[in-house]
Design an enzyme around this catalytic site. Structure first.
Site, PDB file in Angstrom:
ATOM      1  N   ASP A  47      -1.572 -38.020 -13.793  1.00  0.00           N
ATOM      2  CA  ASP A  47      -1.723 -36.564 -13.668  1.00  0.00           C
ATOM      3  C   ASP A  47      -2.800 -36.067 -14.639  1.00  0.00           C
ATOM      4  O   ASP A  47      -3.134 -34.878 -14.659  1.00  0.00           O
ATOM      5  CB  ASP A  47      -0.381 -35.821 -13.839  1.00  0.00           C
ATOM      6  CG  ASP A  47       0.276 -36.070 -15.177  1.00  0.00           C
ATOM      7  OD1 ASP A  47      -0.262 -36.864 -15.979  1.00  0.00           O
ATOM      8  OD2 ASP A  47       1.337 -35.458 -15.426  1.00  0.00           O
ATOM      9  N   SER A  48      -3.391 -37.008 -15.417  1.00  0.00           N
ATOM     10  CA  SER A  48      -4.591 -36.678 -16.198  1.00  0.00           C
ATOM     11  C   SER A  48      -5.691 -36.187 -15.265  1.00  0.00           C
ATOM     12  O   SER A  48      -6.678 -35.613 -15.715  1.00  0.00           O
ATOM     13  CB  SER A  48      -5.076 -37.901 -16.982  1.00  0.00           C
ATOM     14  OG  SER A  48      -5.186 -39.035 -16.141  1.00  0.00           O
ATOM     15  N   ASP A  86       1.717 -40.925 -10.762  1.00  0.00           N
ATOM     16  CA  ASP A  86       2.434 -40.097 -11.730  1.00  0.00           C
ATOM     17  C   ASP A  86       3.237 -39.030 -11.008  1.00  0.00           C
ATOM     18  O   ASP A  86       2.740 -38.410 -10.048  1.00  0.00           O
ATOM     19  CB  ASP A  86       1.406 -39.364 -12.614  1.00  0.00           C
ATOM     20  CG  ASP A  86       1.500 -39.773 -14.063  1.00  0.00           C
ATOM     21  OD1 ASP A  86       2.539 -40.314 -14.479  1.00  0.00           O
ATOM     22  OD2 ASP A  86       0.510 -39.536 -14.783  1.00  0.00           O
ATOM     23  N   LYS A 115       5.522 -43.030 -11.951  1.00  0.00           N
ATOM     24  CA  LYS A 115       5.683 -42.976 -13.412  1.00  0.00           C
ATOM     25  C   LYS A 115       6.291 -41.633 -13.792  1.00  0.00           C
ATOM     26  O   LYS A 115       5.899 -40.594 -13.243  1.00  0.00           O
ATOM     27  CB  LYS A 115       4.351 -43.179 -14.128  1.00  0.00           C
ATOM     28  CG  LYS A 115       4.486 -43.059 -15.651  1.00  0.00           C
ATOM     29  CD  LYS A 115       3.276 -43.590 -16.402  1.00  0.00           C
ATOM     30  CE  LYS A 115       2.100 -42.640 -16.408  1.00  0.00           C
ATOM     31  NZ  LYS A 115       2.355 -41.335 -17.028  1.00  0.00           N
ATOM     32  N   GLU A 117       7.637 -39.250 -17.241  1.00  0.00           N
ATOM     33  CA  GLU A 117       7.595 -39.083 -18.697  1.00  0.00           C
ATOM     34  C   GLU A 117       8.983 -38.790 -19.247  1.00  0.00           C
ATOM     35  O   GLU A 117       9.717 -37.963 -18.692  1.00  0.00           O
ATOM     36  CB  GLU A 117       6.668 -37.903 -19.068  1.00  0.00           C
ATOM     37  CG  GLU A 117       5.208 -38.186 -18.779  1.00  0.00           C
ATOM     38  CD  GLU A 117       4.280 -37.061 -19.244  1.00  0.00           C
ATOM     39  OE1 GLU A 117       4.730 -36.130 -19.963  1.00  0.00           O
ATOM     40  OE2 GLU A 117       3.091 -37.116 -18.882  1.00  0.00           O
ATOM     41  N   GLU A 184       2.489 -44.156 -25.450  1.00  0.00           N
ATOM     42  CA  GLU A 184       1.254 -43.388 -25.713  1.00  0.00           C
ATOM     43  C   GLU A 184       1.249 -42.815 -27.134  1.00  0.00           C
ATOM     44  O   GLU A 184       2.218 -42.170 -27.571  1.00  0.00           O
ATOM     45  CB  GLU A 184       1.123 -42.244 -24.686  1.00  0.00           C
ATOM     46  CG  GLU A 184      -0.144 -41.415 -24.928  1.00  0.00           C
ATOM     47  CD  GLU A 184      -0.550 -40.515 -23.781  1.00  0.00           C
ATOM     48  OE1 GLU A 184       0.115 -40.540 -22.731  1.00  0.00           O
ATOM     49  OE2 GLU A 184      -1.542 -39.782 -23.952  1.00  0.00           O
TER      50      GLU A 184
HETATM   51  O1  KIV Z   1      -1.907 -39.294 -16.657  1.00  0.00           O
HETATM   52  C1  KIV Z   1      -2.344 -40.315 -17.205  1.00  0.00           C
HETATM   53  O2  KIV Z   1      -3.517 -40.686 -17.077  1.00  0.00           O
HETATM   54  C2  KIV Z   1      -1.425 -41.098 -18.023  1.00  0.00           C
HETATM   55  C3  KIV Z   1      -2.004 -42.208 -18.844  1.00  0.00           C
HETATM   56  C4  KIV Z   1      -2.740 -41.633 -19.980  1.00  0.00           C
HETATM   57  C5  KIV Z   1      -0.976 -43.175 -19.274  1.00  0.00           C
HETATM   58  O3  KIV Z   1      -0.261 -40.839 -18.045  1.00  0.00           O
END
Ligand code: KIV
Length: 274
Positions: A47-48, A86, A115, A117, A184
Protein backbone atom coordinates in the site's frame (compact mmCIF):
# COMPACT_ATOMS: atom_id res chain seq x y z
CA UNK A 1 8.68 -24.31 -21.09
CA UNK A 2 6.11 -23.04 -18.61
CA UNK A 3 7.70 -21.40 -15.58
CA UNK A 4 5.58 -21.84 -12.48
CA UNK A 5 5.20 -19.30 -9.72
CA UNK A 6 6.90 -19.53 -6.34
CA UNK A 7 4.26 -20.93 -3.99
CA UNK A 8 3.56 -19.95 -0.39
CA UNK A 9 4.91 -23.29 0.97
CA UNK A 10 8.07 -22.89 -1.17
CA UNK A 11 8.53 -19.35 0.14
CA UNK A 12 8.07 -20.49 3.76
CA UNK A 13 10.39 -23.50 3.38
CA UNK A 14 13.29 -21.37 2.15
CA UNK A 15 14.01 -20.62 5.82
CA UNK A 16 14.55 -24.28 6.74
CA UNK A 17 16.85 -24.62 3.71
CA UNK A 18 18.86 -21.60 4.87
CA UNK A 19 17.98 -19.67 1.69
CA UNK A 20 17.36 -15.92 2.06
CA UNK A 21 14.23 -14.47 0.43
CA UNK A 22 14.41 -11.36 -1.74
CA UNK A 23 11.21 -9.33 -2.02
CA UNK A 24 10.46 -6.03 -3.78
CA UNK A 25 7.30 -3.98 -4.10
CA UNK A 26 5.59 -3.64 -7.48
CA UNK A 27 2.57 -1.63 -8.54
CA UNK A 28 2.28 -2.00 -12.32
CA UNK A 29 2.71 -4.63 -15.03
CA UNK A 30 5.87 -3.27 -16.67
CA UNK A 31 7.84 -2.98 -13.44
CA UNK A 32 6.48 -6.34 -12.22
CA UNK A 33 7.76 -7.97 -15.43
CA UNK A 34 11.24 -6.44 -14.98
CA UNK A 35 11.55 -7.31 -11.29
CA UNK A 36 10.30 -10.82 -12.05
CA UNK A 37 13.01 -11.17 -14.72
CA UNK A 38 15.49 -9.98 -12.06
CA UNK A 39 14.62 -13.05 -10.01
CA UNK A 40 12.78 -11.80 -6.90
CA UNK A 41 11.07 -14.51 -4.87
CA UNK A 42 7.99 -12.37 -4.23
CA UNK A 43 6.42 -9.15 -5.43
CA UNK A 44 4.58 -7.23 -2.74
CA UNK A 45 1.81 -4.99 -4.03
CA UNK A 46 2.42 -2.68 -1.09
CA UNK A 47 0.00 0.00 0.00
CA UNK A 48 3.14 2.17 -0.23
CA UNK A 49 1.68 2.68 -3.70
CA UNK A 50 -0.28 5.47 -2.01
CA UNK A 51 2.90 7.49 -1.68
CA UNK A 52 4.97 6.07 -4.52
CA UNK A 53 2.49 6.15 -7.39
CA UNK A 54 -0.65 7.96 -6.17
CA UNK A 55 1.04 10.97 -4.55
CA UNK A 56 -0.54 10.71 -1.08
CA UNK A 57 1.41 11.62 2.05
CA UNK A 58 0.78 8.28 3.73
CA UNK A 59 -0.71 4.85 3.05
CA UNK A 60 -3.88 5.70 4.99
CA UNK A 61 -5.98 6.97 2.02
CA UNK A 62 -5.34 3.84 -0.08
CA UNK A 63 -8.57 1.93 -0.79
CA UNK A 64 -9.38 -1.70 -1.54
CA UNK A 65 -10.25 -0.64 -5.10
CA UNK A 66 -6.76 0.89 -5.48
CA UNK A 67 -5.20 -2.35 -4.25
CA UNK A 68 -7.33 -4.48 -6.58
CA UNK A 69 -6.45 -2.30 -9.59
CA UNK A 70 -2.69 -2.52 -8.95
CA UNK A 71 -2.74 -6.19 -7.89
CA UNK A 72 -4.34 -7.12 -11.22
CA UNK A 73 -1.59 -5.26 -13.08
CA UNK A 74 1.22 -6.91 -11.11
CA UNK A 75 -0.30 -10.37 -11.60
CA UNK A 76 -0.64 -9.72 -15.36
CA UNK A 77 2.96 -8.49 -15.62
CA UNK A 78 4.67 -11.27 -13.68
CA UNK A 79 4.90 -14.99 -14.22
CA UNK A 80 7.29 -16.42 -11.63
CA UNK A 81 7.25 -14.46 -8.36
CA UNK A 82 4.76 -15.05 -5.57
CA UNK A 83 2.38 -12.07 -5.56
CA UNK A 84 1.37 -10.77 -2.11
CA UNK A 85 -1.19 -7.96 -1.86
CA UNK A 86 -1.33 -5.53 1.06
CA UNK A 87 -4.68 -5.19 2.77
CA UNK A 88 -5.25 -1.43 3.01
CA UNK A 89 -6.30 0.58 6.07
CA UNK A 90 -9.83 -0.31 7.28
CA UNK A 91 -10.15 -3.35 5.05
CA UNK A 92 -9.50 -5.84 7.90
CA UNK A 93 -9.75 -3.96 11.23
CA UNK A 94 -13.54 -3.50 11.27
CA UNK A 95 -14.54 -7.18 11.54
CA UNK A 96 -13.35 -10.67 10.66
CA UNK A 97 -16.15 -10.85 8.10
CA UNK A 98 -14.82 -7.70 6.37
CA UNK A 99 -11.30 -9.13 6.45
CA UNK A 100 -12.51 -12.34 4.77
CA UNK A 101 -14.53 -10.50 2.12
CA UNK A 102 -11.75 -8.03 1.28
CA UNK A 103 -8.87 -10.53 1.36
CA UNK A 104 -11.01 -12.81 -0.79
CA UNK A 105 -11.32 -10.08 -3.43
CA UNK A 106 -7.54 -9.68 -3.63
CA UNK A 107 -7.06 -13.45 -3.94
CA UNK A 108 -9.74 -13.64 -6.64
CA UNK A 109 -7.80 -11.00 -8.59
CA UNK A 110 -4.74 -13.26 -8.63
CA UNK A 111 -2.72 -12.52 -5.47
CA UNK A 112 -1.55 -15.71 -3.75
CA UNK A 113 -1.43 -14.13 -0.28
CA UNK A 114 -2.28 -10.95 1.62
CA UNK A 115 -0.30 -8.88 4.12
CA UNK A 116 -1.83 -7.43 7.28
CA UNK A 117 -0.26 -4.93 9.70
CA UNK A 118 -0.32 -5.58 13.45
CA UNK A 119 -0.03 -8.15 16.22
CA UNK A 120 -2.59 -9.02 18.92
CA UNK A 121 -5.22 -6.73 17.37
CA UNK A 122 -5.37 -8.69 14.10
CA UNK A 123 -4.93 -12.28 15.31
CA UNK A 124 -8.61 -13.22 14.86
CA UNK A 125 -8.54 -12.01 11.27
CA UNK A 126 -5.27 -13.84 10.54
CA UNK A 127 -6.58 -17.08 12.04
CA UNK A 128 -9.84 -16.92 10.10
CA UNK A 129 -8.16 -16.10 6.78
CA UNK A 130 -5.67 -18.94 7.16
CA UNK A 131 -8.52 -21.29 8.18
CA UNK A 132 -10.34 -20.63 4.93
CA UNK A 133 -7.25 -20.98 2.76
CA UNK A 134 -5.97 -17.42 2.41
CA UNK A 135 -2.24 -17.24 3.22
CA UNK A 136 -1.28 -14.26 5.39
CA UNK A 137 2.01 -12.43 5.78
CA UNK A 138 2.24 -10.53 9.08
CA UNK A 139 3.82 -7.10 9.53
CA UNK A 140 5.30 -5.89 12.85
CA UNK A 141 7.43 -2.98 14.04
CA UNK A 142 6.73 0.27 12.22
CA UNK A 143 3.16 0.03 10.98
CA UNK A 144 2.69 2.76 8.37
CA UNK A 145 -1.13 2.56 8.57
CA UNK A 146 -0.79 3.70 12.22
CA UNK A 147 1.35 6.73 11.37
CA UNK A 148 -1.19 9.08 12.96
CA UNK A 149 -0.95 7.19 16.24
CA UNK A 150 2.86 6.91 16.18
CA UNK A 151 3.33 10.52 15.04
CA UNK A 152 5.90 9.77 12.32
CA UNK A 153 7.96 7.07 10.64
CA UNK A 154 10.31 6.31 13.51
CA UNK A 155 12.10 3.19 14.72
CA UNK A 156 9.99 0.87 16.89
CA UNK A 157 10.73 -1.68 19.65
CA UNK A 158 13.54 0.44 21.04
CA UNK A 159 12.79 -0.35 24.72
CA UNK A 160 12.97 -3.84 26.18
CA UNK A 161 9.24 -3.77 26.99
CA UNK A 162 8.40 -2.94 23.35
CA UNK A 163 10.87 -5.55 22.09
CA UNK A 164 9.24 -8.19 24.34
CA UNK A 165 5.79 -7.24 23.04
CA UNK A 166 6.99 -7.49 19.45
CA UNK A 167 8.48 -10.93 20.12
CA UNK A 168 5.23 -12.17 21.63
CA UNK A 169 3.27 -10.68 18.68
CA UNK A 170 5.56 -12.55 16.26
CA UNK A 171 5.02 -15.82 18.12
CA UNK A 172 1.27 -15.22 18.17
CA UNK A 173 1.21 -14.49 14.42
CA UNK A 174 3.10 -17.71 13.78
CA UNK A 175 0.61 -19.64 15.95
CA UNK A 176 -2.27 -17.98 14.08
CA UNK A 177 -0.82 -19.39 10.84
CA UNK A 178 1.06 -16.47 9.21
CA UNK A 179 3.52 -17.88 6.64
CA UNK A 180 6.03 -15.02 6.98
CA UNK A 181 6.43 -11.80 8.97
CA UNK A 182 7.69 -8.42 7.77
CA UNK A 183 9.78 -6.64 10.42
CA UNK A 184 9.94 -2.92 9.66
CA UNK A 185 12.27 -0.35 11.27
CA UNK A 186 13.31 -2.16 14.42
CA UNK A 187 16.77 -2.61 15.98
CA UNK A 188 18.84 -5.35 14.33
CA UNK A 189 19.24 -7.31 17.58
CA UNK A 190 15.47 -7.39 18.14
CA UNK A 191 14.97 -8.63 14.56
CA UNK A 192 17.66 -11.29 15.11
CA UNK A 193 15.92 -12.50 18.30
CA UNK A 194 12.53 -12.70 16.56
CA UNK A 195 14.09 -14.48 13.57
CA UNK A 196 15.55 -17.15 15.87
CA UNK A 197 12.28 -17.49 17.81
CA UNK A 198 9.94 -18.25 14.89
CA UNK A 199 10.02 -20.96 12.23
CA UNK A 200 8.46 -18.80 9.51
CA UNK A 201 10.71 -16.43 7.53
CA UNK A 202 11.14 -12.89 8.77
CA UNK A 203 11.46 -10.32 6.00
CA UNK A 204 13.24 -7.19 7.16
CA UNK A 205 13.06 -3.60 6.01
CA UNK A 206 15.29 -1.36 8.11
CA UNK A 207 15.70 -4.28 10.54
CA UNK A 208 19.33 -5.29 10.01
CA UNK A 209 21.06 -8.21 8.30
CA UNK A 210 19.87 -11.15 10.41
CA UNK A 211 16.32 -11.50 9.06
CA UNK A 212 15.55 -14.44 6.78
CA UNK A 213 15.07 -12.08 3.85
CA UNK A 214 14.72 -8.45 2.88
CA UNK A 215 12.06 -6.30 1.25
CA UNK A 216 12.50 -2.83 -0.21
CA UNK A 217 10.22 -0.39 -1.98
CA UNK A 218 11.36 -0.90 -5.59
CA UNK A 219 11.17 2.80 -6.48
CA UNK A 220 13.47 3.56 -3.52
CA UNK A 221 16.12 0.97 -4.37
CA UNK A 222 16.03 1.93 -8.05
CA UNK A 223 16.47 5.61 -7.16
CA UNK A 224 13.21 6.40 -8.95
CA UNK A 225 11.26 7.95 -6.07
CA UNK A 226 12.20 11.59 -5.55
CA UNK A 227 10.40 12.01 -2.21
CA UNK A 228 11.67 11.00 1.26
CA UNK A 229 13.73 7.79 1.18
CA UNK A 230 14.73 6.16 4.52
CA UNK A 231 18.47 6.07 5.28
CA UNK A 232 18.60 2.24 5.42
CA UNK A 233 17.70 1.99 1.71
CA UNK A 234 20.55 1.07 -0.63
CA UNK A 235 20.11 2.66 -4.04
CA UNK A 236 21.08 0.08 -6.65
CA UNK A 237 20.45 2.55 -9.49
CA UNK A 238 19.72 6.23 -10.00
CA UNK A 239 16.79 6.09 -12.39
CA UNK A 240 15.30 9.45 -11.37
CA UNK A 241 18.35 11.24 -12.82
CA UNK A 242 18.14 9.08 -15.96
CA UNK A 243 14.46 9.95 -16.43
CA UNK A 244 15.02 13.69 -15.96
CA UNK A 245 18.04 13.70 -18.26
CA UNK A 246 16.28 11.69 -21.01
CA UNK A 247 13.24 13.98 -20.72
CA UNK A 248 15.44 17.11 -21.05
CA UNK A 249 17.07 15.70 -24.17
CA UNK A 250 13.65 14.85 -25.67
CA UNK A 251 12.25 18.31 -24.92
CA UNK A 252 15.32 19.98 -26.41
CA UNK A 253 15.19 17.83 -29.57
CA UNK A 254 11.48 18.57 -30.08
CA UNK A 255 12.04 22.33 -29.62
CA UNK A 256 15.05 22.27 -31.98
CA UNK A 257 13.08 20.21 -34.53
CA UNK A 258 15.64 17.40 -34.33
CA UNK A 259 13.02 14.83 -33.38
CA UNK A 260 11.51 13.15 -35.24
CA UNK A 261 14.13 13.01 -38.01
CA UNK A 262 12.62 13.58 -41.43
CA UNK A 263 14.36 10.50 -42.91
CA UNK A 264 12.49 8.18 -40.52
CA UNK A 265 9.07 9.73 -41.08
CA UNK A 266 6.29 8.08 -43.04
CA UNK A 267 6.79 8.87 -46.75
CA UNK A 268 4.81 11.79 -48.19
CA UNK A 269 1.60 10.99 -50.00
CA UNK A 270 2.14 9.99 -53.62
CA UNK A 271 -0.13 12.54 -55.28
CA UNK A 272 0.18 10.88 -58.67
CA UNK A 273 -1.97 8.00 -57.32
CA UNK A 274 -5.66 8.25 -56.62
O1 KIV B 1 3.55 -1.10 1.62
C1 KIV B 1 4.71 -1.52 1.56
O2 KIV B 1 5.46 -1.29 0.61
C2 KIV B 1 5.20 -2.33 2.68
C3 KIV B 1 6.66 -2.66 2.70
C4 KIV B 1 7.42 -1.46 3.07
C5 KIV B 1 6.95 -3.80 3.59
O3 KIV B 1 4.45 -2.69 3.54
Amino acid sequence: MRISRVTVPEFREKKSRGERVAVLTAYDATMARLLDRGGVDALLVGDSLGMVVLGYESTVPVTLDDMIHHTRAVVRGSSRALVIADMPFLSYQTSTADAVRNAGRLIQEGAAAVKIEGGQAVLDAVERLVDIGIPVMGHLGLLPQSVNQIGGYRKQATTSAEADRLLSDARALERAGAFAIVLESIPADVAATVTKAVKVPTVGIGAGPDCDGQVLVSYDMLGLFDGFVPSFVKKYANLADEVVSATRTYVEEVKQQQFPPRAESVADIDRSRR
